[in-house]
Design an enzyme around this catalytic site. Structure first.
Site, PDB file in Angstrom:
ATOM      1  N   SER A  98       0.939  -1.040   0.350  1.00 53.18           N
ATOM      2  CA  SER A  98      -0.595   0.030   0.140  1.00 53.18           C
ATOM      3  C   SER A  98       0.386   1.391   0.149  1.00 53.18           C
ATOM      4  O   SER A  98       1.919   1.122   0.202  1.00 53.18           O
ATOM      5  CB  SER A  98      -0.027   0.052   0.772  1.00 53.18           C
ATOM      6  N   ARG A 147     -22.146  -9.572 -44.737  1.00 54.23           N
ATOM      7  CA  ARG A 147     -21.196  -8.929 -44.242  1.00 54.23           C
ATOM      8  C   ARG A 147     -22.073  -7.784 -43.466  1.00 54.23           C
ATOM      9  O   ARG A 147     -22.533  -7.223 -43.566  1.00 54.23           O
ATOM     10  CB  ARG A 147     -20.307  -8.173 -45.082  1.00 54.23           C
TER      11      ARG A 147
END
Lengths: 443, 443, 443, 443
Positions: free
Chosen positions: B272, B311
């Site tokens: 930390s 497509r």
């Protein structure tokens, strides 16, 4: 793979807010601003704050070491603070102890995220606003141009192409304001220290927060929000809603651009590696793609909301790449739609021709309404329904079928030869509504 | 921002498959392979195929121009083919006309996507398999170590820590095989030409496809799949399911590592920036973050499935960044979990101590079962329920409460002083089931 | 609201598997089957098992009290076991203590969920299989019918309508098999007792599981899977992929049915409350709606995977309504698509007419390929590109433009007057590929 | 299955808004209100409007026929209008022709959806507001009660349980206001006729809309919004964000209720079918389940936004069940959280005991801060880090380790024996921030 596709999916200005250098620079700015705010309340010497600010430059940072450090420690702030501390220690040894003195990693990361989102979000808002303006201007130009209104992808009744655009402009404007408001609500400092009590700031925590807010132009919330991320989710949701609205523009333009419809197309279409004739609606596709992708990213932000206690385990990190990805995605779509609306090629003749394609069927509702006063709705509907079937079966124009009908003919003959089958006379209140949109938008 | 976090969220080997250079290289390989396959069937000179292959190197490509070209044309293949054609034209002018002779962009992009997903997917499978192995080895080691089984996050009954690990190993193994199978099913060539008929390949289309398949080690499907993307979605779903399973490992380890539980923790935790004592379960967090993010990415792949006609408009491009992002995300989580299981620190004493924390309440079901034969289930449940309440109210051990109960005491005294409150005697068939998992896994 | 819409979105047979009565009946069946399995290994009297089975009927249960009890206790099994115990106690007091003797709620709920999903899933598989059959039969019928292949919603090259249908049939068949396989893999007993050790079953736990598996036709897994739900997620994913594939059918049919395209439409379309001429593609809409909704439901199942320890807190309940909702949604879409394919009205003349709409532009790739051997690809592409622009500008047919071009004319004259602009001659290997699909499908 | 679980997942008042009868009644109300509005502008006789209103009662409707009709026609409005017309025709034949005279199905369905969402949403807002109030009241009560602040599920520093609750109350209040505002923005009439031009209303369309708005208490937007659904998505997003916030409450309470933590638990927990001692946090689970499920539903609403032209094909129907499901789900979670906060049992002694469990490690940051002025941050961090390791290795309290350290001892001795290791002295500005929340909330 993604940077190869930034030219397609992105907006350069938005992307620039989130690249590695900009990200590191923003994090450093926040660290320096916190030091400055602590100096303001006397928790560290002003000279130290200046030394930290001077050192807080992205070009002092070893990005490779930063990435490796993030992997080991679990976030970017820890290794960045270490590197910055080393830089300060070399240049102003006395100041080193004041680097990231009382804040926690999350204070830095969250506040920096807000700064980035605000900056990039403003660009997206501006794009969207311009797109809305453009749509409304087009709405005015095409206010009297009839087009087939289509429901369930079937021709329904005539409408005005301008009205269609006005609705788009209205929605885009609303989306821009929604996003702007969400960003404004989210533009708050995160400063709480390890678990939100501000204990490490002594008695000065709220003063530091206030000073930090002034420095960064952010409001100070009632309480830190490290574990309550609803404001960020709100921004994400506003982006997601905008994406869907942009996607609708893309989808509609894609449909209008179909070879068989050909009523509008992009001014700068894409091509094909195989087919020389192709004019692909690339920007429409970009907008649709964003609309397909954004919901999953928004869902991720929502899914990450239940963050454990004072800092989520994994839930917080789940946001880190997601929110920038969402901003960039939607920014690119807004860019695409603004471009698309800027050079949209519109073919009113084709719109008129398509209106004629159904041999009058598109006027079936209007005809029914015209018959109702005389013969009531049930009979009118049934009469017209049968006439439509005859038109479908024979190809004869609905007008002619009706004028051959002993019931309908006397009731319709005046209007049928006049305005009933005239799309330009069928636009209802389109003009009035376009004006409403324009006036609301500029209010 | 994301490359800064690759060290945290990624797996270097997987990420390397998808970086820009590797992506361009794979696309070029596919273009060259198609040319080679056309040469095999006589549709172009072998020398041309060789010239194309020689030129098809990523270091010949201007990536900036490529990205810009993708923006203008709508996909990467179009500008890449242009650049490659220029390179070939300079070196072997006669061969230039054969570059990307009959295929369409989608043939190149889809086949390359398959090649990349297969390569990266295999790495993820291997990681997951090693993680499964590791879990099963740990299961064996801890087979007789009791731990509190927890349901709804409440202590329920004792179980074996080994059994918990065996279930994890079993699930990871299943996920590895599921992903492997999905990749195998998806490992098919995409070759169809403009709309799937193979017409541009003359009569040789299927032969070219067969030859291309041999060259790339891919099967040839009955028909091209440009607009039917279920196989890719299947791979995506298998990755999503794996992510969830990895996330469960992360969540369980995170819960076990809580300060108040402390039964296991990561061997290389994170720290930390503010709190020197912190040992953050970083790898657990990485796995959880992936489990939070993967569902949205899988949902995107599913949402993109209804691709229009031959497509999709926007739906196809929606996949391009999503699938690589998903593979990388899950690859990173698999890496994290393998590491986590490799250096997991286990504290059996603490497990035993936690089992004792409830003053015997965790044995309530066992006690009930022991009483049922004599007094029936309803009375047994009620008696034990009341005893549990007394234990809760007074803190006296459930055993002592029961031994003071005139009904229960004579029925329980022998076992209560022996195995009934002994977690080591309460593991049921854990050992046998661990063996089943081990033997199934190695089968 | 939903039952009002079951007629639109659902499949009656699938819905019937999940209604309240069927759900309660299945839960009771599982409770009875567990009792029977315990009797098989001697853990309770056969007469007790019979008494439990006799009482385990949904019409004995007070559903209102059941719902209220679920609210208080957190799941349906707890109040159901209580009610069943009361019924048994009234009729066979001695047997009451054996109701739900050693299993836990999750054993009952999970195993019942599997039984329901298997039953309903089989119906969905069968529907999908029939839809695939239908598509393949149509593919054969329309094998030589040309249609414009469309990419990015632009006409690209001709293809065969049969090939389009074959691709659909191929994908639907694959989806049916994928779902069937996922269900088969998930068809496993859940029996573990409170935390999975089977301790409450004495030494007989695995024997009880084996007997239960035989009774219900389910396999017995190596270990219980209460907290590892990947198999259910796998079924969910297969349903989601199927939904997307059904949605593609819906989207394509919706596009083909557009007034301006009119190449196919539903045989039993819906109408409009306002427009008598409307023929709305209702079944296409149902399929699309399912494809829009399924991804979120699948994502939920994936998001729920990281279930805490031996029973998730909230994550497990998140599945309860989600999986049935998904099965029903996709079941309804499969029903709609089967119906749609059964009465699809196809208009080959209109397909031909639409192919002619582009004044030959759709043949641009074929023309280019025809020119390449003589003048090389770059010149060929450029020449054709310019010819396409002239066609676009003037409306003259591409063939006529080319035959007026001094370079192109002599090279093309024979073919241009013959097959080059003939869609029927442009179908490539469509026929061969349709045969491949048919033969693969029937293999 | 779902009505069996309404008692668990739902809120009876919210559910009642969406049941079949209420849905049909709302649709009929809207149809009647449109007729009334048309009467107001003279488009139909007032008597006809009255006749329609009199007939528009749900008990006149055959629900089975309605569901079947919706299946055939594609929406509920078409068969409902037919049934209503028949009822009117029987009772007031002259009025029948005026039923649903000019509006389209979507006008009815969308406006009714708004009416329902507004009614149910107000209930959810009120619940959430009460939950926020409750949290803030608890925050005040527990303002001085220390609890371990936990980050990454590790004890980090002390915080105040009141502050934790204040943050929850603050977030819940914000979520309530966000939802309320979104509902207010969405509370607009949908009236456009077939494609939005209002043409079927003659010149009176906007007047009818205004009158309808007055009748229903809804605003009239600039333009109809049939195909721009961002306002509904906004409501959905606000619900999703609320769900995540409720889920955080559930997750935190679930974690606090763990056997090993035991700092708080639900006052009315659920039980177990197997384990008599269990006190399951059922309401926490309900809230978590909603937080797991809501993101997928919100994503669906976003995915449905790109609706084609003037009425989406399948995209619009995708909303119909999704939005009610989302409102109900979140309504149930709000109900659960309000209940949970109302009878939450809190154990301050256990909180204190857990703070002592780490042998002082939780004070490591405070100790470091205390040493920094004298020896600088790098030395302080390193000294404390080593001391923490010694504490971990030996179990000796961090205070004692430090008091034995020659550097630290003289610097710390006064405070270490006083407030440095006293959680009650470590709450920073918790009290001040609780007051800020309370005062902001009541402003």
């Amino acid at each position: 793979m993604s940077e190869l596709l930034d030219g397609l999916f992105g907006d350069p200005a938005v992307d620039a807010v989130f690249n590695s250098t900009a990200t590191v620079a923003t994090l450093l700015d926040v660290i320096a601003a916190i030091a400055g705010a602590e100096a303001d309340v006397g928790r560290l010497p002003e000279a130290a704050a200046q030394a930290i600010r001077a050192a807080a430059r992205a070009d002092r940072i070893d990005f490779g070491a930063l990435a490796a450090g993030a992997g080991a420690s679990g976030n970017l702030a820890i290794p960045l603070v270490e590197q910055l501390t080393s830089v300060v220690a070399r240049e102003h040894p006395d100041a080193a102890q004041y680097v990231h003195q009382s804040a926690t990693s999350q204070d830095v990361l969250d506040t920096a995220a807000i700064v980035q989102v605000r900056a990039a979000g403003a660009l997206v808002v501006a794009r969207t606003e311009r797109a809305a303006e453009r749509a409304i201007a087009l709405a005015d130009r095409y206010r009297a141009v009839p087009i087939a209104g289509r429901t369930w992808l079937q021709q329904a009744t005539p409408t005005s192409f301008g009205l269609k655009l006005a609705m788009t402009g209205d929605a885009l404007g609303r989306c821009a304001r929604r996003l702007e408001a969400a960003i404004a609500r989210a533009a708050v400092v995160q400063l709480g220290g390890a678990t939100g009590t501000l204990a490490a700031f002594g008695d000065h925590g709220l003063d530091v927060a206030a000073s930090l807010g002034r420095a960064l132009g952010l409001a100070v919330p009632s309480v830190p929000w490290h574990a309550h991320r609803d404001r960020l989710a709100d921004v994400g949701a506003a982006l997601g809603i905008l994406a869907g609205t942009l996607g609708k523009v893309g989808r509609d333009v894609g449909l209008l651009a179909q070879t068989e419809v050909a009523e509008a197309h992009e001014g700068s279409p894409g091509g094909s590696s195989a087919m020389p004739q192709k004019r692909n609606p690339v920007r429409a596709a970009v907008a649709i793609a964003a609309a397909v992708r954004a919901p999953g990213l928004v869902a991720t932000l929502l899914a990450a909301l239940p963050q454990e206690h004072e800092r989520g385990l994994g839930t917080w990190p789940a946001e880190w790449e997601t929110l920038p990805a969402l901003v960039r995605l939607v920014g690119g779509a807004a860019r695409a739609v603004e471009e698309l609306l800027t050079d949209l090629v519109v073919d009113p003749e084709r719109m008129a021709a398509n209106l004629d394609r159904s041999a009058g069927l598109i006027y079936a509702e209007a005809v029914t309404m015209a018959l109702v006063p005389a013969i009531g709705k049930p009979r009118a509907r049934e009469l017209v329904r049968r006439a439509c079937e005859e038109t479908r079966a024979t190809g004869r124009h609905l007008r002619d079928v009706l004028l051959a009908d002993p019931v309908a003919a006397p009731l319709l003959i005046d209007r049928a030869l006049g305005d009933l089958f005239d799309a330009r006379q069928s636009l209802g209140l389109a003009g009035a509504m376009i004006d409403r949109v324009r006036s609301d938008h500029h209010a």
